[in-house]
Design an enzyme around this catalytic site. Structure first.
Site, PDB file in Angstrom:
ATOM      1  N   SER A  19       0.738  -1.325  -0.206  1.00  0.00           N
ATOM      2  CA  SER A  19      -0.491  -0.255  -0.145  1.00  0.00           C
ATOM      3  C   SER A  19       0.546   1.028   0.159  1.00  0.00           C
ATOM      4  O   SER A  19       0.763   2.087   0.297  1.00  0.00           O
ATOM      5  CB  SER A  19      -0.712   0.105   1.060  1.00  0.00           C
ATOM      6  OG  SER A  19      -1.709  -1.078   1.052  1.00  0.00           O
ATOM      7  N   HIS A  40      16.284  20.070  16.879  1.00  0.00           N
ATOM      8  CA  HIS A  40      15.668  17.995  17.563  1.00  0.00           C
ATOM      9  C   HIS A  40      15.680  18.010  15.926  1.00  0.00           C
ATOM     10  O   HIS A  40      15.158  18.396  14.960  1.00  0.00           O
ATOM     11  CB  HIS A  40      14.442  18.508  17.885  1.00  0.00           C
ATOM     12  CG  HIS A  40      13.857  17.470  18.197  1.00  0.00           C
ATOM     13  ND1 HIS A  40      13.854  16.937  18.909  1.00  0.00           N
ATOM     14  CD2 HIS A  40      12.976  17.162  17.147  1.00  0.00           C
ATOM     15  CE1 HIS A  40      12.991  15.720  18.765  1.00  0.00           C
ATOM     16  NE2 HIS A  40      12.258  16.169  17.467  1.00  0.00           N
ATOM     17  N   SER A  72      13.705  13.663  14.841  1.00  0.00           N
ATOM     18  CA  SER A  72      13.496  12.821  15.289  1.00  0.00           C
ATOM     19  C   SER A  72      12.370  12.134  14.253  1.00  0.00           C
ATOM     20  O   SER A  72      12.217  12.797  12.417  1.00  0.00           O
ATOM     21  CB  SER A  72      12.259  12.150  16.192  1.00  0.00           C
ATOM     22  OG  SER A  72      11.165  13.594  15.555  1.00  0.00           O
ATOM     23  N   GLY A  96       9.494  10.378  14.686  1.00  0.00           N
ATOM     24  CA  GLY A  96       7.719  10.521  14.845  1.00  0.00           C
ATOM     25  C   GLY A  96       6.798   9.426  15.118  1.00  0.00           C
ATOM     26  O   GLY A  96       5.569   9.377  15.356  1.00  0.00           O
ATOM     27  N   ARG A  97       8.086   8.189  15.193  1.00  0.00           N
ATOM     28  CA  ARG A  97       7.545   7.346  15.752  1.00  0.00           C
ATOM     29  C   ARG A  97       7.560   6.756  16.962  1.00  0.00           C
ATOM     30  O   ARG A  97       7.670   7.420  18.171  1.00  0.00           O
ATOM     31  CB  ARG A  97       7.863   6.109  14.415  1.00  0.00           C
ATOM     32  CG  ARG A  97       8.397   6.234  13.027  1.00  0.00           C
ATOM     33  CD  ARG A  97       7.501   5.459  12.824  1.00  0.00           C
ATOM     34  NE  ARG A  97       7.241   5.970  11.206  1.00  0.00           N
ATOM     35  CZ  ARG A  97       7.980   4.776   9.968  1.00  0.00           C
ATOM     36  NH1 ARG A  97       8.758   3.643  10.795  1.00  0.00           N
ATOM     37  NH2 ARG A  97       7.976   5.170   9.294  1.00  0.00           N
ATOM     38  N   SER A 156      10.660   4.108  16.525  1.00  0.00           N
ATOM     39  CA  SER A 156      11.078   5.211  17.352  1.00  0.00           C
ATOM     40  C   SER A 156      12.566   5.576  17.428  1.00  0.00           C
ATOM     41  O   SER A 156      13.592   5.136  17.627  1.00  0.00           O
ATOM     42  CB  SER A 156      10.613   5.808  19.101  1.00  0.00           C
ATOM     43  OG  SER A 156      10.745   7.306  19.677  1.00  0.00           O
ATOM     44  N   ASN A 205      18.641  15.849  20.410  1.00  0.00           N
ATOM     45  CA  ASN A 205      18.474  17.071  20.708  1.00  0.00           C
ATOM     46  C   ASN A 205      20.171  17.115  20.052  1.00  0.00           C
ATOM     47  O   ASN A 205      20.367  16.764  21.021  1.00  0.00           O
ATOM     48  CB  ASN A 205      17.594  17.671  22.218  1.00  0.00           C
ATOM     49  CG  ASN A 205      16.792  16.760  21.704  1.00  0.00           C
ATOM     50  OD1 ASN A 205      15.689  17.799  20.913  1.00  0.00           O
ATOM     51  ND2 ASN A 205      16.004  17.021  22.630  1.00  0.00           N
ATOM     52  N   ASP A 260      15.994   6.718  22.933  1.00  0.00           N
ATOM     53  CA  ASP A 260      15.821   5.399  22.070  1.00  0.00           C
ATOM     54  C   ASP A 260      16.622   4.821  20.683  1.00  0.00           C
ATOM     55  O   ASP A 260      16.607   4.333  20.690  1.00  0.00           O
ATOM     56  CB  ASP A 260      14.501   5.999  21.128  1.00  0.00           C
ATOM     57  CG  ASP A 260      13.792   6.522  21.764  1.00  0.00           C
ATOM     58  OD1 ASP A 260      12.710   5.974  22.645  1.00  0.00           O
ATOM     59  OD2 ASP A 260      12.908   7.677  20.996  1.00  0.00           O
TER      60      ASP A 260
END
Length: 343
Positions: free
Chosen positions: A169, A205, A207, A209-210, A215, A219, A250
């Protein structure tokens, strides 16, 4: 002579005309010479005034002003400053930050198949995907620190999209979000033929976003210095990671792969072609990431662009995975743009 053959009165009239014309020409010549002497005197006075001008107070420095090479001052300092000032007149106007590009074909010979199982367990990850980057900035405060210390907010988004993987998908495999606040200092310091055109201090910063287990974030505070010499440019950007608690980190080993900064060397070629090489990573751990970009004018405002990446640190999800990627597509703004050196 022909004049002697003319009647007496005609000779008088003709000689009068000749005398009058000669006198008029002499007067005109004297007037022209007088004007030339006056202009020369004005130019001499102007030259003397320019030689006596000193700019410590104007520039805000404590040392005498040293002029830059003509091409550097014209293309990379003056023009950039003018454009930045023009945009600042429009509150919160948005300008390009880093390079904006779209690569419809981005082939990675070593995709991270293990992490892709968390995105789709119905299909395997494709080696060919679509990669793009959007980057913009907005000036918040003009001359915050000194005459050239301008405060900005910048935002960069880089995505790797499985656009051709219809069996899964067509998901976005990875997106990195990178907001930052920074202060730019435009400079004119020259040493050994190189001009330090800009220094930047930033809080950054980054990231994806997970949520766990995908994740990734960190920073940083970085200092980016740009040096230019003619058609060469060199950028050094060391960074320091802001510590996080072990329970919230993480990716505690990210410094082992992303290292402690980026180094970039770029060259502007003939016909507005550009080539650059970027190095990041941790040499002591044997983890290096290298990127090579080559772009040239294509049509209208688009530039054809080829990008090659090998090693670690290309994206947050793959910071500890060796990537071997070749991307083909287009970029919007050149590396040596009027708003500064992009990356």
């Amino acid at each position: 002579m022909v004049i002697r053959k003319l009647p007496f009165m005609k000779r008088v009239v003709l000689l009068g005309l000749i005398t009058f014309s000669t006198s008029a020409l002499a007067d005109s010549q004297q007037e022209i010479e007088a004007r030339i002497r006056a202009l020369n005197a004005e130019l001499y006075n102007l030259r003397q005034q320019l030689q006596q001008i000193e700019t410590p107070e104007d520039v805000g420095q404590g040392t005498p002003f040293e002029p830059l090479p003509v091409e550097v001052a014209r293309e990379d300092l003056s023009e950039r400053r003018v454009l930045e000032q023009e945009s600042s007149r429009n509150p919160f106007s948005i300008t390009a930050h880093r390079t904006n590009y779209l690569f419809p074909v981005s082939f990675n010979a070593n995709q991270n198949r293990e992490n892709f199982r968390y995105i789709s367990d119905d299909s395997d990850v494709d080696s060919i995907e679509l990669k793009f980057q959007f980057s913009a900035k907005v000036k918040l405060v003009d001359e915050l620190i000194g005459r050239y210390g301008d405060l900005y907010f910048g935002y960069t988004q880089r995505s790797w999209w499985q656009a051709y993987n219809t069996d899964a998908s067509s998901p976005f495999r990875e997106t990195n979000y990178e907001p930052e606040v920074f202060i730019d200092f435009d400079n004119a310091w020259e040493a050994f033929g190189w001009v330090n055109t800009r220094n930047r201090v930033a809080f950054n910063h980054q990231s994806n976003g997970r949520s766990s287990p995908l994740s990734r974030s960190w920073n940083r505070v970085y200092l980016e210095s740009t040096f230019q010499s003619g058609d060469w440019a060199f950028t050094l950007a060391p960074h320091w990671r802001v510590p996080e608690s072990a329970s919230e980190d993480d990716n505690p080993d990210i410094d082992r792969y992303m290292g402690y900064g980026d180094i970039r060397l770029a060259k502007r070629l003939n016909n507005n072609h550009e080539v650059s090489g970027q190095l990041r990573g941790n040499p002591s751990a044997g983890n290096i990431g290298t990127q090579i970009d080559y772009s040239w004018p294509a049509f209208n405002t688009l530039r054809a662009h080829v990008q090659y990446y090998y090693g670690y640190g290309e994206s947050m999800i793959d910071y500890d995975q060796r990537v071997h990627r070749l991307s083909l597509g287009f970029s919007l703004n050149p590396l040596f743009s009027a708003t500064g050196l992009n990356r």
